[in-house]
Design a protein around this motif. Structure first.
Motif, PDB file in Angstrom:
ATOM      1  N   SER A   1       2.411   1.813  -3.498  1.00 20.76           N
ATOM      2  CA  SER A   1       1.243   2.032  -4.333  1.00 20.76           C
ATOM      3  C   SER A   1       1.192   3.788  -4.988  1.00 20.76           C
ATOM      4  N   VAL A   2       1.596   4.311  -3.272  1.00 19.29           N
ATOM      5  CA  VAL A   2       1.743   5.700  -3.404  1.00 19.29           C
ATOM      6  C   VAL A   2       2.889   6.779  -3.706  1.00 19.29           C
TER       7      VAL A   2
ATOM      8  N   LYS B   1      -2.026   3.081   1.774  1.00 19.83           N
ATOM      9  CA  LYS B   1      -2.096   4.155   1.156  1.00 19.83           C
ATOM     10  C   LYS B   1      -2.273   5.337   1.875  1.00 19.83           C
TER      11      LYS B   1
ATOM     12  N   GLY C   1       0.473  -1.324   0.053  1.00 19.13           N
ATOM     13  CA  GLY C   1       0.534  -0.077   0.099  1.00 19.13           C
ATOM     14  C   GLY C   1       0.816   1.323  -0.091  1.00 19.13           C
TER      15      GLY C   1
END
Lengths: 346, 346
Positions: free
Chosen positions: A97-98, A309, A94
């Motif tokens: 993903s950013v 995230k 997560g």
DNA sequence: GTGGCTCCTTGAACCGGTTCACGGCAAGCT
DNA sequence: AGCTTGCCGTGAACCGGTTCAAGGAGCCAC
């Protein structure tokens, strides 16, 4: 000749400056969208830079602006515990993903003692390796907050920090899911329920245990039946064995993670008990495998990927200087009844 | 006053120089154990440095020597697949166990397409973020080797690379474990055996499938029964469902990872089949949970943590300039029979 | 007494960016 | 015309290390 085949010459900012016929100062301003550059000139410089394939040198930039362009994540966990717990890997994914859309990278460490953890924090901070830390698995009087404060590092806390802070904090409310689990059990006639919980130096583990106890008491259930364990399968199995030895044996056991719950089922099976006929089992985490077990594990789902995230997003903002006053509430964990819990045995 | 409470002033090499009454050049020489410094002077400098608590600035050093003091690990995997597979987390922990004793850090990335993977490699290399890469999950004609070669990065390959290299390569021999699995099944009377394998673009997955087939044929077993899947639980379940639909149904299924095997058991159970009475199941990986399942999963153990340890050690040596001609053989995976495999049904 | 040699030490350049302080120039104001 | 103001652009210093080329001291031999 030798040049061409050797180490690839990287293009510097001065190359761009020369090609565009301006000073390197101006190139720097233009590429960082600073004011004081005529629009026309800026476009010319940007075009040249792109043409030459310029990318900034991270160490150089890091050196001059004292920024590492990386965030850190330290796991204080045995490799075994880390590997068998999906939460952390999902969290990492997560975060990534950013980060992969920013110029930031993730630096991870795995350490096996709080002393090594301390050193890892100091090293990451002192070396200027990271600009911020993701703090997970909060403990009682967690020393890490003092470490990051002293090091002047930004951070994001997954859970309530022990002190007031202007850094981002992610929290969620487990009480709803816990209420649902207890209601589910009580509705099915369970009166003797035990808990296998995580290390009680771990703040969220402690809170979870207390929330369960509170709900138990509200239904007149003896809340004193709990055993502290360590989130590992072996630990879960041992704890379960102990609980099953009690004379009026519990008719249900709730666990603080799925891994211990699975090991608990295994302990029950090996005594010839059937799940859920003889004993109901409820986990926590909803790891992938839980729904494929036989019987499928009743558990509580969490959202580690989303946590990651949001944590990464907020941490980047904090590094950018933003201050946070209110904690961010994440979606609540949710109880998912499956086959491992059912009516209490007589 | 303001100074003291503000950003902590870090001690520079010039501070040490001033304190010791020498030039910063000499301090640099002394602290890097270079020749040409009188022993007495060196000691004085080292003592002063320690006293002042000096540690080198990573960005500064990185800038001048063009070294990042970090290695990279890129996972091209869905977060779901990554999280549910222990192999990678253990590998990471193994890498860390070595790195934490060096001044190196681990930079990880999680990407979800080969295009993003390519970008991640280029970014890590171009930014000077890492000095070497750990290459796992080798694919057919793997493009990553060209990437690292062009970028001039060191690397360690977990598996046979497509081209000759002087970089370290870790390999192991799965054929022994596979021979044991097949022998185990044949001995128990299995004649109809199917495989659920990983993505066949993945080189080791392909090899494993072929090795199984070879052994099957040696025992006169039809080796054509295999289905390609994706290492996920959902994929394993679907593949198993398809296999169980066949009319003379297989009496045993071997899987290329435990997660698919567990999902396969689940598929069997949901059709009312018993394991191993009606169908035998063998996995691959020996994830923690396997031994706690009911029935406990027969599988093949690997050593990802040790792989990581060795990989990190060799990679650091490669970064140091050492050349490798022979691949390093790791201990072989080993078959662990448990309860999920037994005599073939009639 | 001078040249030559080794050993230790140093000033200065360099890595590749950012940023401060200043300068030239044209427009606007008095 | 003279002065301020703003815009655009530049030189030079700086971040904190490494490293090259050269310099000084001490010693020996001739």
């Amino acid at each position: 000749m030798k040049e061409a085949s050797g180490r690839r010459r990287t293009v510097r900012i001065s190359d761009v400056a020369a090609a565009a016929g301006v000073s390197k100062t101006l190139v720097s301003y233009a590429l960082n969208n600073r004011p004081g550059v005529r629009e026309e000139t800026r476009e010319r410089i940007v075009a040249k830079a792109r043409e030459l394939g310029w990318t900034p040198s991270l160490p150089a930039r890091a050196l001059s602006v004292s920024r590492a362009y990386a965030i850190g994540l330290v796991f204080e966990k045995s490799p075994e515990a880390l590997a068998s717990d999906q939460y952390y890997t999902s969290l990492m994914a997560g975060l990534q993903s950013v980060l992969s859309h920013s110029r930031y990278s993730l630096v991870t460490e795995v350490v096996e003692s709080t002393e090594a953890e301390r050193e890892a924090y100091l090293r990451l901070a002192h070396d200027g390796r990271v600009d911020g830390m993701v703090i997970v698995d909060l403990r009682q009087d967690d020393p890490r907050f003092a470490l990051v404060r002293e090091a002047g590092l930004a951070f994001v806390s997954l859970g309530w920090p022990p002190e007031r802070t202007t850094m981002p904090v992610l929290v969620y409310d487990e009480s709803e899911a816990i209420t649902d689990v207890v209601k589910h059990l009580v509705d099915q006639g369970h009166r003797r329920v035990a808990q296998v919980v995580g290390p009680q130096t771990n703040a969220p583990a402690r809170l979870r245990r207390e929330l369960y106890q509170k709900r138990f008491r509200e239904h007149g259930i003896d809340a004193s039946r709990w055993i502290e364990s360590d989130y590992t399968a072996a630990g879960g199995r041992a704890a379960t064995a102990a609980l099953l030895d009690a004379d009026p044996r519990p008719t249900a056991i709730v666990y603080s993670n799925d891994l211990m719950a699975v090991a608990g089922m295994s302990a029950a099976f090996s005594r010839g008990l059937r799940v859920p006929t003889d004993i109901s089992i409820v986990g926590w985490d909803d790891i992938t495998i839980s729904q494929y077990l036989h019987p499928a594990l009743s558990t509580v789902t969490q959202h580690p990927f989303d946590d990651g995230k949001v944590a990464a997003t907020l941490l980047l903002e904090a590094i950018g200087g933003q201050e946070f006053v209110e904690p961010v509430w994440m979606p609540n964990p949710r109880f998912v009844p499956r086959e491992s819990s059912g009516p209490a045995s007589a």
